[in-house]
Design a protein around this motif. Structure first.
Motif, PDB file in Angstrom:
ATOM      1  N   LEU A  22       0.839  -1.199   0.000  1.00  0.00           N
ATOM      2  CA  LEU A  22       0.000   0.000   0.000  1.00  0.00           C
ATOM      3  C   LEU A  22       0.875   1.250   0.000  1.00  0.00           C
ATOM      4  O   LEU A  22       1.933   1.275   0.617  1.00  0.00           O
ATOM      5  N   THR A  23       0.411   2.276  -0.682  1.00  0.00           N
ATOM      6  CA  THR A  23       1.107   3.563  -0.614  1.00  0.00           C
ATOM      7  C   THR A  23       0.552   4.346   0.565  1.00  0.00           C
ATOM      8  O   THR A  23      -0.514   4.041   1.085  1.00  0.00           O
ATOM      9  N   GLN A  24       1.296   5.347   0.965  1.00  0.00           N
ATOM     10  CA  GLN A  24       0.808   6.207   2.044  1.00  0.00           C
ATOM     11  C   GLN A  24      -0.540   6.793   1.658  1.00  0.00           C
ATOM     12  O   GLN A  24      -1.466   6.854   2.473  1.00  0.00           O
ATOM     13  N   ALA A  25      -0.646   7.229   0.421  1.00  0.00           N
ATOM     14  CA  ALA A  25      -1.886   7.857  -0.030  1.00  0.00           C
ATOM     15  C   ALA A  25      -3.061   6.891   0.090  1.00  0.00           C
ATOM     16  O   ALA A  25      -4.144   7.257   0.547  1.00  0.00           O
ATOM     17  N   GLU A  26      -2.825   5.647  -0.306  1.00  0.00           N
ATOM     18  CA  GLU A  26      -3.914   4.681  -0.289  1.00  0.00           C
ATOM     19  C   GLU A  26      -4.334   4.363   1.139  1.00  0.00           C
ATOM     20  O   GLU A  26      -5.523   4.344   1.471  1.00  0.00           O
ATOM     21  N   LEU A  27      -3.367   4.098   1.996  1.00  0.00           N
ATOM     22  CA  LEU A  27      -3.698   3.783   3.388  1.00  0.00           C
ATOM     23  C   LEU A  27      -4.383   4.967   4.065  1.00  0.00           C
ATOM     24  O   LEU A  27      -5.367   4.795   4.792  1.00  0.00           O
ATOM     25  N   ALA A  28      -3.861   6.146   3.805  1.00  0.00           N
ATOM     26  CA  ALA A  28      -4.476   7.346   4.382  1.00  0.00           C
ATOM     27  C   ALA A  28      -5.925   7.454   3.928  1.00  0.00           C
ATOM     28  O   ALA A  28      -6.817   7.750   4.720  1.00  0.00           O
ATOM     29  N   ARG A  29      -6.150   7.174   2.653  1.00  0.00           N
ATOM     30  CA  ARG A  29      -7.513   7.227   2.112  1.00  0.00           C
ATOM     31  C   ARG A  29      -8.414   6.248   2.859  1.00  0.00           C
ATOM     32  O   ARG A  29      -9.510   6.593   3.287  1.00  0.00           O
ATOM     33  N   ARG A  30      -7.941   5.022   3.006  1.00  0.00           N
ATOM     34  CA  ARG A  30      -8.761   3.996   3.654  1.00  0.00           C
ATOM     35  C   ARG A  30      -9.043   4.337   5.111  1.00  0.00           C
ATOM     36  O   ARG A  30     -10.109   4.011   5.643  1.00  0.00           O
ATOM     37  N   ALA A  31      -8.069   4.955   5.761  1.00  0.00           N
ATOM     38  CA  ALA A  31      -8.228   5.232   7.190  1.00  0.00           C
ATOM     39  C   ALA A  31      -8.932   6.556   7.439  1.00  0.00           C
ATOM     40  O   ALA A  31      -9.327   6.849   8.571  1.00  0.00           O
ATOM     41  N   GLY A  32      -9.089   7.332   6.359  1.00  0.00           N
ATOM     42  CA  GLY A  32      -9.782   8.600   6.543  1.00  0.00           C
ATOM     43  C   GLY A  32      -8.916   9.683   7.160  1.00  0.00           C
ATOM     44  O   GLY A  32      -9.421  10.544   7.884  1.00  0.00           O
ATOM     45  N   LEU A  38      -0.375  10.876   7.889  1.00  0.00           N
ATOM     46  CA  LEU A  38       0.192   9.525   7.932  1.00  0.00           C
ATOM     47  C   LEU A  38       1.716   9.580   7.953  1.00  0.00           C
ATOM     48  O   LEU A  38       2.362   8.782   8.647  1.00  0.00           O
ATOM     49  N   VAL A  39       2.277  10.521   7.213  1.00  0.00           N
ATOM     50  CA  VAL A  39       3.731  10.691   7.243  1.00  0.00           C
ATOM     51  C   VAL A  39       4.182  10.967   8.675  1.00  0.00           C
ATOM     52  O   VAL A  39       5.147  10.372   9.162  1.00  0.00           O
ATOM     53  N   LEU A  54      -5.681   4.664  16.016  1.00  0.00           N
ATOM     54  CA  LEU A  54      -6.366   3.370  16.060  1.00  0.00           C
ATOM     55  C   LEU A  54      -7.008   3.063  14.701  1.00  0.00           C
ATOM     56  O   LEU A  54      -6.967   1.922  14.232  1.00  0.00           O
ATOM     57  N   ASP A  55      -7.573   4.088  14.083  1.00  0.00           N
ATOM     58  CA  ASP A  55      -8.193   3.891  12.766  1.00  0.00           C
ATOM     59  C   ASP A  55      -7.155   3.395  11.756  1.00  0.00           C
ATOM     60  O   ASP A  55      -7.419   2.472  10.981  1.00  0.00           O
ATOM     61  N   VAL A  56      -5.993   4.017  11.777  1.00  0.00           N
ATOM     62  CA  VAL A  56      -4.955   3.634  10.827  1.00  0.00           C
ATOM     63  C   VAL A  56      -4.464   2.219  11.134  1.00  0.00           C
ATOM     64  O   VAL A  56      -4.258   1.419  10.212  1.00  0.00           O
ATOM     65  N   LEU A  57      -4.288   1.929  12.423  1.00  0.00           N
ATOM     66  CA  LEU A  57      -3.877   0.571  12.790  1.00  0.00           C
ATOM     67  C   LEU A  57      -4.831  -0.442  12.153  1.00  0.00           C
ATOM     68  O   LEU A  57      -4.395  -1.408  11.522  1.00  0.00           O
ATOM     69  N   ALA A  58      -6.105  -0.203  12.316  1.00  0.00           N
ATOM     70  CA  ALA A  58      -7.103  -1.127  11.783  1.00  0.00           C
ATOM     71  C   ALA A  58      -7.026  -1.190  10.263  1.00  0.00           C
ATOM     72  O   ALA A  58      -7.037  -2.276   9.675  1.00  0.00           O
ATOM     73  N   ALA A  59      -6.921  -0.021   9.641  1.00  0.00           N
ATOM     74  CA  ALA A  59      -6.869   0.021   8.178  1.00  0.00           C
ATOM     75  C   ALA A  59      -5.615  -0.680   7.659  1.00  0.00           C
ATOM     76  O   ALA A  59      -5.595  -1.183   6.540  1.00  0.00           O
ATOM     77  N   ALA A  60      -4.586  -0.707   8.477  1.00  0.00           N
ATOM     78  CA  ALA A  60      -3.334  -1.343   8.071  1.00  0.00           C
ATOM     79  C   ALA A  60      -3.332  -2.831   8.412  1.00  0.00           C
ATOM     80  O   ALA A  60      -2.332  -3.514   8.212  1.00  0.00           O
ATOM     81  N   GLY A  61      -4.448  -3.305   8.942  1.00  0.00           N
ATOM     82  CA  GLY A  61      -4.524  -4.728   9.278  1.00  0.00           C
ATOM     83  C   GLY A  61      -3.777  -5.081  10.541  1.00  0.00           C
ATOM     84  O   GLY A  61      -3.355  -6.222  10.729  1.00  0.00           O
ATOM     85  N   LEU A  62      -3.653  -4.115  11.420  1.00  0.00           N
ATOM     86  CA  LEU A  62      -2.954  -4.367  12.677  1.00  0.00           C
ATOM     87  C   LEU A  62      -3.942  -4.385  13.839  1.00  0.00           C
ATOM     88  O   LEU A  62      -4.836  -3.549  13.919  1.00  0.00           O
ATOM     89  N   ALA A  63      -3.756  -5.345  14.718  1.00  0.00           N
ATOM     90  CA  ALA A  63      -4.583  -5.425  15.917  1.00  0.00           C
ATOM     91  C   ALA A  63      -3.781  -4.893  17.100  1.00  0.00           C
ATOM     92  O   ALA A  63      -2.552  -4.958  17.109  1.00  0.00           O
ATOM     93  N   LEU A  64      -4.513  -4.371  18.070  1.00  0.00           N
ATOM     94  CA  LEU A  64      -3.875  -3.793  19.243  1.00  0.00           C
ATOM     95  C   LEU A  64      -4.470  -4.458  20.483  1.00  0.00           C
ATOM     96  O   LEU A  64      -5.674  -4.658  20.563  1.00  0.00           O
ATOM     97  N   ALA A  65      -3.589  -4.797  21.407  1.00  0.00           N
ATOM     98  CA  ALA A  65      -4.070  -5.454  22.628  1.00  0.00           C
ATOM     99  C   ALA A  65      -3.348  -4.884  23.829  1.00  0.00           C
ATOM    100  O   ALA A  65      -2.184  -4.473  23.740  1.00  0.00           O
ATOM    101  N   THR A  66      -4.027  -4.853  24.964  1.00  0.00           N
ATOM    102  CA  THR A  66      -3.416  -4.374  26.186  1.00  0.00           C
ATOM    103  C   THR A  66      -3.723  -5.331  27.322  1.00  0.00           C
ATOM    104  O   THR A  66      -4.644  -6.132  27.228  1.00  0.00           O
TER     105      THR A  66
END
Lengths: 95, 95
Positions: A22-32, A38-39, A54-66
């Motif tokens: 994914l490009t920065q532009a594309e991921l940024a688009r998906r995450a809103g 994003l840079v 958190l939105d970007v994490l999700a859009a990037a396919g990353l999960a977060l746990a605590t």
DNA sequence: GCGCAATGTCGCCGTACGACGACATTGCAT
DNA sequence: ATGCAATGTCGTCGTACGGCGACATTGCGC
């Protein structure tokens, strides 16, 4: 991957993004978010809105746990990023 | 505990804090933020500085980890908060 | 009922955020 | 060397943040 600073998050996002082609532009688009923003995230800028992160994490396919910090943790050997993302970059990585 | 929104983070912090018998004022002091701000975090306010959030997580004895989202996740049964914090509220929970 | 501690809320102020648009630089293929 | 895509940077603007101090409310013990 342990997260202590925003740099860690930035690194994780960048890894996940590039591993998915994914490009920065594309991921940024998906995450809103804006590409500009994003840079800053990938650079580890500390003063970013947490919900956008958190939105970007999700859009990037990353999960977060605590959870509670283990009382004492020595050096925990973790899988490499290549291993973590093997199921995204190439299903068959053997041979 | 999975983290999807700031509300999740707020809940985690509040749980960890109260399980350790800390007041908002005390935790805020340790993390280097204002009590005012900590209230907003526990309420799930979405526009908080991410680095401050990480600081509070650490000060509250919470670890944060990220990694690739599992391709498909059904209902993962997780430990209750009481279990997670058993080592803080009472070492001996057996019997 | 009373006092105390803890929590949640408000207004004010200085400051930086986040989006936008344009540009410079970099990396790669031909 | 050239052309293109991707990335990083800058200046501007509207907006809300984060800290502070004070207050109202709540919960608990006596």
């Amino acid at each position: 991957m342990q997260v202590h600073t925003v740099r860690d998050l930035g690194a994780a996002v960048r890894e996940a993004r590039s591993h998915q082609g994914l490009t920065q532009a594309e991921l940024a688009r998906r995450a809103g978010v804006s590409r500009d923003w994003l840079v800053r995230l990938e650079q580890g800028h500390p003063r970013l809105e947490v919900q956008l992160v958190l939105d970007v994490l999700a859009a990037a396919g990353l999960a977060l746990a605590t959870g509670p910090q283990p009382p004492e943790t020595a050096d925990q050997t973790e899988a490499t990023w290549d291993e973590l993302f093997s199921h995204l970059t190439g299903e068959s990585d053997n041979g």
